[in-house]
Write a protein that holds these residues in place. Structure first.
Motif, PDB file in Angstrom:
ATOM      1  N   ASP A   1      -4.637  -1.443  -5.706  1.00 49.67           N
ATOM      2  CA  ASP A   1      -4.375  -2.610  -5.131  1.00 49.67           C
ATOM      3  C   ASP A   1      -5.150  -3.989  -5.319  1.00 49.67           C
ATOM      4  O   ASP A   1      -4.324  -5.026  -5.815  1.00 49.67           O
TER       5      ASP A   1
ATOM      6  N   MET B   1       0.760  -0.872   0.469  1.00 48.58           N
ATOM      7  CA  MET B   1       0.143   0.237  -0.275  1.00 48.58           C
ATOM      8  C   MET B   1       1.062   0.853  -0.513  1.00 48.58           C
ATOM      9  O   MET B   1       1.141   2.400  -0.662  1.00 48.58           O
TER      10      MET B   1
ATOM     11  N   ALA C   1       1.200   3.713  -3.193  1.00 42.34           N
ATOM     12  CA  ALA C   1       1.213   5.994  -2.686  1.00 42.34           C
ATOM     13  C   ALA C   1       2.710   6.573  -3.000  1.00 42.34           C
ATOM     14  O   ALA C   1       2.762   7.295  -3.834  1.00 42.34           O
TER      15      ALA C   1
ATOM     16  N   GLU D   1      -6.080   9.337  -3.820  1.00 40.37           N
ATOM     17  CA  GLU D   1      -7.121   9.414  -2.861  1.00 40.37           C
ATOM     18  C   GLU D   1      -7.582   7.950  -2.210  1.00 40.37           C
ATOM     19  O   GLU D   1      -7.061   6.827  -2.977  1.00 40.37           O
ATOM     20  N   ASP D   2      -7.853   7.635  -1.336  1.00 46.11           N
ATOM     21  CA  ASP D   2      -8.766   6.211  -0.517  1.00 46.11           C
ATOM     22  C   ASP D   2      -8.763   5.237  -1.226  1.00 46.11           C
ATOM     23  O   ASP D   2      -8.547   4.578  -2.099  1.00 46.11           O
ATOM     24  N   ALA D   3     -10.155   6.162  -2.233  1.00 47.66           N
ATOM     25  CA  ALA D   3      -9.838   5.260  -3.602  1.00 47.66           C
ATOM     26  C   ALA D   3      -9.359   4.663  -4.524  1.00 47.66           C
ATOM     27  O   ALA D   3      -9.267   3.728  -5.321  1.00 47.66           O
ATOM     28  N   GLU D   4      -8.904   5.389  -4.601  1.00 46.21           N
ATOM     29  CA  GLU D   4      -7.710   5.634  -5.889  1.00 46.21           C
ATOM     30  C   GLU D   4      -6.515   3.786  -5.482  1.00 46.21           C
ATOM     31  O   GLU D   4      -6.093   3.282  -6.376  1.00 46.21           O
ATOM     32  N   LYS D   5      -6.355   4.106  -4.072  1.00 48.34           N
ATOM     33  CA  LYS D   5      -5.714   3.154  -3.549  1.00 48.34           C
ATOM     34  C   LYS D   5      -5.864   1.954  -3.486  1.00 48.34           C
ATOM     35  O   LYS D   5      -5.417   0.870  -4.107  1.00 48.34           O
ATOM     36  N   ARG D   6      -7.163   2.256  -3.123  1.00 41.03           N
ATOM     37  CA  ARG D   6      -8.069   0.570  -2.763  1.00 41.03           C
ATOM     38  C   ARG D   6      -8.551   0.279  -4.627  1.00 41.03           C
ATOM     39  O   ARG D   6      -7.868  -1.484  -4.933  1.00 41.03           O
TER      40      ARG D   6
ATOM     41  N   ASN E   1      -0.676  12.236  -3.540  1.00 41.89           N
ATOM     42  CA  ASN E   1      -1.099  11.336  -2.976  1.00 41.89           C
ATOM     43  C   ASN E   1      -2.003  10.951  -3.281  1.00 41.89           C
ATOM     44  O   ASN E   1      -3.059  11.612  -3.783  1.00 41.89           O
TER      45      ASN E   1
END
Length: 643
Positions: free
Chosen positions: A604, A580, A584, A596-601, A594
């Motif tokens: 992943d 994770m 990032a 966003e949470d949705a983009e990181k999910r 950085n």
């Protein structure tokens, strides 16, 4: 280097007193015209076309006017006559031949101490030369007898043989010895074998690096108005001159033409006064519908920049002999402080680069058909700041009402592009967010009022540079010969001449896009797909398209796949330990923020999917999975967009 000096050297560096190699090389700018070496053509036709290209390029690049429209007839909208077009033509009509048809290009400058790569053949070359010398020594007596018997038949020999025979045998060069022996016994198999090997290797010997430059003929050509632009229909004879609607060009005082540039520059700066008053005095003109100096007053104030006031409109009588003006006079006229166009055209083009649209949107047409400037006073002010920085503002910083801190340089930075760039990028206008504001969606949908920043897709060369920087493979080397990054097979067969494209190795493979070798007939596909200009004519504004082929290029092109693998290797080697955090890190390398949470999910999920579907051992699975993630990141719209 100040921009006025840069301009003078590009247009007429060869005519400067005591011109240096660098100043002569600078004139290669106008040797970039096409050369037609086909058989059966009329070389004069294409020579004239090359001169036409130089006139049109100069008018477009430095003056921002459509002078090209007056090649065949008087301009339909702007105050340029056909006669004035060919007066400008006369400035460029006295250069040496370009090499059209079967002609040999003139103006070939050899760069001292510079040689093309020789593939490390010197040792082999020395061995072959020594071997041939030893063989010729064994034939010395027979050769001497032949030379002594030559007297009656010497006139029948080729001139190069006769010239070599006039040199004493012991003083002859290797080349002269070979010429003489070939005339003596050309059918000698031992000599033919050795000489052929040596000649073949000599063709691979290091050759001096040469470049095309501008050089004036000793005897000037006559210039005529070409009726309807037809080179076979010469009309009235003309001499060099500039359009009457602009400030007059006074022929150089021959006693001063060869003065060092420094003395002229000091004289020019002694005339400069506060440009702020110039702007204030121009306000009434900006509101007037009347034309200024024959150009559209709506486009800009038309006022001369500081230093140009008090100029007589007539041709003054000089105390010294006067010569016809040449390219050097034209170049100095272009950057004269009383020329109302050059500085405004240049600052407008720099503004266009940063905001996607110039203050005058028609950056190549400041005439009657051009679009009026959105901020005429700003255009005037920037032009004045470019030519003559305001002395009262030459402090370390200036605080503005908008909260922007503008960095200031010393007053000696007149015509400084570096200062102009810094002035713009440190302004509050440039540093705004590009987010669309709801209150401006209907009021100013095209952002002409500059209430926000504009989103711009990067230029073709910079798209590759971004991928190189993100991958960590970017070579920071500056200067040197062009390089050959990977490209699809078969591209070099698309032109009339099939050429080899051998991909560069080492650092050369990862140099900035500006160093990519450019064949006009078959440019690198990654440049073409991102709207790089074709190189056949001057381009003052690049188009920006948005096509599926661009996304496919970033995803599948050989060089971008290689850079994606480099990005994956960089993340695995230099990034944090957890996936994770690595995601990032990779995201920041590509889009400078950085995720966003949705983009990181989502990233992943992609990484997990790839690890589970790729065959092979654990290391291979991880490498391939991260390469796929890297390809996606380099393919993002945000990666290749300036926010």
């Amino acid at each position: 280097m100040p921009f006025d000096q840069f301009t003078v050297e590009q247009l007429a560096g060869d005519l400067l007193p005591g011109a240096t190699i660098e100043q002569k090389i600078a004139t290669g700018f106008h040797r970039n015209t096409q050369i037609n070496q086909e058989g059966g053509i009329d070389p004069e036709q294409f020579r004239v076309e090359s001169v036409v290209d130089r006139v049109n390029t100069t008018a477009t690049v430095f003056l921002g006017v459509t002078l090209a429209c007056a090649q065949c007839h008087d301009h339909k909208f702007d105050p340029f006559t056909q006669r004035e077009y060919y007066q400008m033509f006369a400035f460029f009509n006295n250069t040496v031949e370009d090499g059209h048809g079967k002609g040999t290009p003139g103006g070939v400058l050899e760069i001292p101490g510079e040689f093309e790569p020789a593939d490390n053949i010197q040792k082999e070359l020395d061995e072959l030369e020594q071997d041939l010398d030893r063989y010729l020594d064994t034939q010395g007596s027979a050769l001497q007898q032949w030379e002594q018997s030559l007297a009656p038949d010497a006139a029948k020999l080729k001139p190069e043989v006769r010239n070599a025979l006039q040199v004493a045998a012991r003083e002859r060069t290797r080349k002269q010895k070979r010429i003489v022996y070939a005339a003596f016994k050309a059918d000698d198999p031992e000599f033919k074998s050795r000489n052929a090997k040596l000649a073949k290797l000599e063709r691979r010997e290091p050759r001096p690096v040469t470049t095309l430059v501008m050089i004036e003929q000793k005897e000037p050509r006559e210039t005529h108005v070409l009726i309807k632009g037809d080179f076979t229909r010469p009309g009235e004879r003309v001499t060099p001159g500039v359009p009457a609607s602009l400030e007059p060009l006074v022929a150089a005082d021959m006693s001063r033409r060869d003065e060092p540039r420094s003395s002229r520059r000091e004289e020019t700066h002694s005339e400069i006064r506060n440009p702020k008053s110039e702007i204030r005095n121009s306000e009434s003109l900006l509101r007037s519908a009347a034309t200024v100096q024959g150009l559209n007053a709506r486009n800009f104030s038309g006022k001369s920049l500081p230093g140009g006031e008090g100029r007589s409109q007539g041709e003054p009588t000089l105390k010294h002999p006067v010569a016809l003006p040449n390219r050097l006079d034209l170049a100095r006229w272009i950057v004269a402080t009383n020329n109302p166009l050059t500085a405004r055209v240049i600052v407008n083009r720099v503004w266009q680069q940063y905001f996607g649209r110039g203050i005058v949107e028609t950056e190549n047409d400041f005439g009657a058909q051009g679009i009026p400037p959105t901020h005429p006073e700003l255009l005037d002010w920037l032009a004045c700041e470019f030519v003559s920085p305001v002395e009262s503002l030459n402090r370390s910083t200036v605080e503005t009402a908008a909260g922007s801190t503008i960095q200031r340089f010393h007053a000696s930075t007149s015509w400084s592009l570096k200062r102009l760039h810094r002035l713009i990028v440190t302004s509050a206008t440039y540093r705004q967010s590009s987010n669309m504001r709801p209150d401006l969606r209907d009021l100013d949908p095209n952002n002409k009022l500059l209430a926000r920043q504009s989103r711009l897709r990067l230029d073709a060369e910079v798209v590759r540079d971004v991928a190189l920087a993100a991958s960590g493979l970017l070579s920071l080397k500056m200067g040197g010969p062009p390089v050959f990054p990977p490209q699809p097979d078969g591209v070099m067969t698309l032109g009339q001449v099939k050429r080899e494209w051998k991909s560069s190795a080492g650092d050369g493979r990862y140099r900035r896009g500006i160093y990519t070798h450019f064949w006009r007939a078959t440019p690198h596909p990654a440049l073409t797909v991102f709207d790089a200009p074709d190189g056949f004519s001057a381009c003052t504004r690049r188009l920006r398209s948005d096509t599926p082929l661009q996304a496919l290029t970033l995803l599948n092109d050989r060089q971008f796949y290689e850079l994606a693998r480099g990005l994956a290797a960089r993340v695995l080697k230099d990034g944090p330990n957890s996936d994770m955090e690595r995601l990032a890190y990779a995201f920041r390398l590509c889009v400078a923020r950085n995720p966003e949470d949705a983009e990181k999910r989502r990233l992943d999920e992609l990484l997990t999917q790839q690890i589970t579907t790729v065959d092979g051992n654990a290391d291979l699975k991880r490498t391939e999975a991260w390469t796929t993630v890297a390809r996606v990141l380099l393919n993002l719209d945000e990666t290749i967009t300036r926010e």
